[in-house]
Design a protein around this motif. Structure first.
Motif, PDB file in Angstrom:
ATOM      1  N   UNK A  10       0.922  -1.241  -0.064  1.00 40.21           N
ATOM      2  CA  UNK A  10      -0.124   0.109   0.146  1.00 40.21           C
ATOM      3  C   UNK A  10       0.887   1.205   0.133  1.00 40.21           C
ATOM      4  N   UNK A  11       0.653   2.276  -0.944  1.00 40.85           N
ATOM      5  CA  UNK A  11       1.420   3.364  -0.906  1.00 40.85           C
ATOM      6  C   UNK A  11       1.319   4.294   0.273  1.00 40.85           C
ATOM      7  N   UNK A  12       2.192   4.864   0.627  1.00 40.98           N
ATOM      8  CA  UNK A  12       2.395   5.678   1.967  1.00 40.98           C
ATOM      9  C   UNK A  12       1.517   6.788   1.560  1.00 40.98           C
ATOM     10  N   UNK A  13       1.429   7.674   0.544  1.00 44.21           N
ATOM     11  CA  UNK A  13       0.505   8.604   0.058  1.00 44.21           C
ATOM     12  C   UNK A  13       0.092   8.272  -1.484  1.00 44.21           C
TER      13      UNK A  13
ATOM     14  N   UNK B  37      -4.523   1.289 -11.321  1.00 43.86           N
ATOM     15  CA  UNK B  37      -4.497   2.077  -9.761  1.00 43.86           C
ATOM     16  C   UNK B  37      -5.707   1.340  -9.187  1.00 43.86           C
ATOM     17  N   UNK B  38      -5.548   0.866  -7.744  1.00 38.59           N
ATOM     18  CA  UNK B  38      -6.659   0.602  -7.209  1.00 38.59           C
ATOM     19  C   UNK B  38      -7.100   1.257  -5.970  1.00 38.59           C
TER      20      UNK B  38
ATOM     21  N   UNK C  41       0.290  -6.072  -5.883  1.00 38.87           N
ATOM     22  CA  UNK C  41      -1.144  -5.919  -5.283  1.00 38.87           C
ATOM     23  C   UNK C  41      -2.352  -5.689  -6.271  1.00 38.87           C
ATOM     24  N   UNK C  42      -2.100  -4.669  -7.424  1.00 36.42           N
ATOM     25  CA  UNK C  42      -2.799  -4.443  -8.568  1.00 36.42           C
ATOM     26  C   UNK C  42      -3.266  -5.869  -9.023  1.00 36.42           C
TER      27      UNK C  42
ATOM     28  N   UNK D 271      -8.970 -10.908  -9.336  1.00 36.78           N
ATOM     29  CA  UNK D 271      -9.954 -10.891  -8.456  1.00 36.78           C
ATOM     30  C   UNK D 271     -11.350 -10.427  -9.501  1.00 36.78           C
ATOM     31  N   UNK D 272     -10.980  -9.274 -10.405  1.00 40.71           N
ATOM     32  CA  UNK D 272     -11.761  -8.896 -11.173  1.00 40.71           C
ATOM     33  C   UNK D 272     -12.375  -9.946 -12.294  1.00 40.71           C
ATOM     34  N   UNK D 273     -11.298 -10.484 -12.832  1.00 49.19           N
ATOM     35  CA  UNK D 273     -11.462 -11.576 -13.886  1.00 49.19           C
ATOM     36  C   UNK D 273     -12.163 -12.781 -13.595  1.00 49.19           C
ATOM     37  N   UNK D 274     -12.103 -13.184 -12.182  1.00 45.65           N
ATOM     38  CA  UNK D 274     -12.773 -14.091 -11.375  1.00 45.65           C
ATOM     39  C   UNK D 274     -14.129 -13.904 -11.385  1.00 45.65           C
ATOM     40  N   UNK D 275     -14.400 -12.757 -10.894  1.00 49.64           N
ATOM     41  CA  UNK D 275     -16.003 -11.936 -10.808  1.00 49.64           C
ATOM     42  C   UNK D 275     -16.613 -12.077 -12.432  1.00 49.64           C
TER      43      UNK D 275
END
Length: 285
Positions: A1-4, A232-233, A249-250, A256-260
């Motif tokens: 996860x990005x800090x900012x 970007x997520x 991470x992305x 997950x998107x492909x599975x859904x």
């Protein structure tokens, strides 16, 4: 996860610069040497961590042989990026405003948006009444109106006449049955879903309850994809949100998107289901 979270316009500009450099066959160090700047400066430009000046953009375009159209686009992005406030990751009201502004800019520059919604209707697809019910409780009317108007305004991303983003919403079936707001409000919301799904760039896919556990049950997320920049997520929490950029991470969220999409009903069957539930929710005259 990005800090900012990244500054959206700077992030997109950096991708444009990187793409132009690679197409011209230059390495970072090779281009830096010609421009007489530090290699690390170019890295920060391409990552969106620093915004180059108009003069620097022009110099890069000359060396790379960039077209006048692309140069004009980059200069416009540079001006907009320079005006972007540096977003903060601070929780709470101020941080929330920064995060929302960042999300709005990412939505405006995205070419494809996938919205996974296991709890509520996606923000871009909420009717004004639905939004008011979940965002305006216990706040002064003026503030409530402002919140509703801001969320409604976000829809321009997918309804604008020129180059609207391709938008896919993957919604758990249970969301279609969840009463929010006044009596009859759910029916109106479902009818609105049916209307907006007629747009060529909008695809609504319902994840049936019979599917059991799916990646959507792990929580909502928005996957934003761009013409040249890396995806970007966006993850939203109770009082803050976060943006993910790193490849691993992305990649997990793309999987997950492909599975859904594999599990979800087709676009046509989803519209039929929405219409059936809307008919049952209609309040007798």
């Amino acid at each position: 996860m990005t800090a900012t979270p990244p500054r959206p316009r700077a992030y997109v500009l950096g991708a444009e610069l990187r793409d132009a450099r690679r197409k011209s066959g230059y390495t970072l160090r090779g281009l830096a040497s010609i421009l007489d700047v530090s290699h690390s400066v170019l890295v920060r430009w391409e990552h969106g961590d620093r915004v180059p000046s108009a003069e620097s953009i022009s110099a890069v375009c000359v060396v790379l042989g960039v077209s006048s159209t692309a140069r004009t686009r980059m200069l416009k992005l540079a001006r907009e990026a320079a005006a972007e406030p540096a977003p903060s990751q601070t929780p709470g009201a101020a941080g929330g405003v920064d995060q929302l502004a960042t999300l709005l800019e990412f939505e405006r520059t995205a070419t494809k948006i996938t919205d996974v919604a296991p709890l509520l209707m996606p923000g871009l697809l909420q009717s004004a009444e639905y939004t008011r019910s979940i965002m305006a409780t216990g706040v002064p009317e003026q503030e409530a109106n402002k919140r509703v108007a801001m969320r409604q305004g976000r829809r321009d991303t997918i309804t604008r006449k020129r180059s609207p983003a391709k938008y896919t919403a993957l919604i758990l079936e249970s969301v279609l049955h969840q009463p929010i707001g006044r009596t009859g409000g759910l029916h109106d919301q479902l009818r609105f879903l049916d209307e907006i799904s007629e747009r060529d760039n909008v695809e609504l896919r319902i994840i049936p309850s019979a599917a059991g556990w799916t990646p959507a049950h792990a929580g909502p997320f928005v996957l934003l994809e761009f013409a040249k920049a890396d995806p970007v997520v966006h993850l939203e929490h109770h009082r803050s949100s976060a943006f993910l950029q790193d490849e691993d991470s992305v990649g997990a969220f793309r999987a997950a998107r492909d599975e859904l999409e594999r599990i979800a009903l087709s676009r046509e069957d989803s519209r039929k289901l929405i219409a059936e539930i809307a008919a049952r929710e209609q309040v007798p005259a």
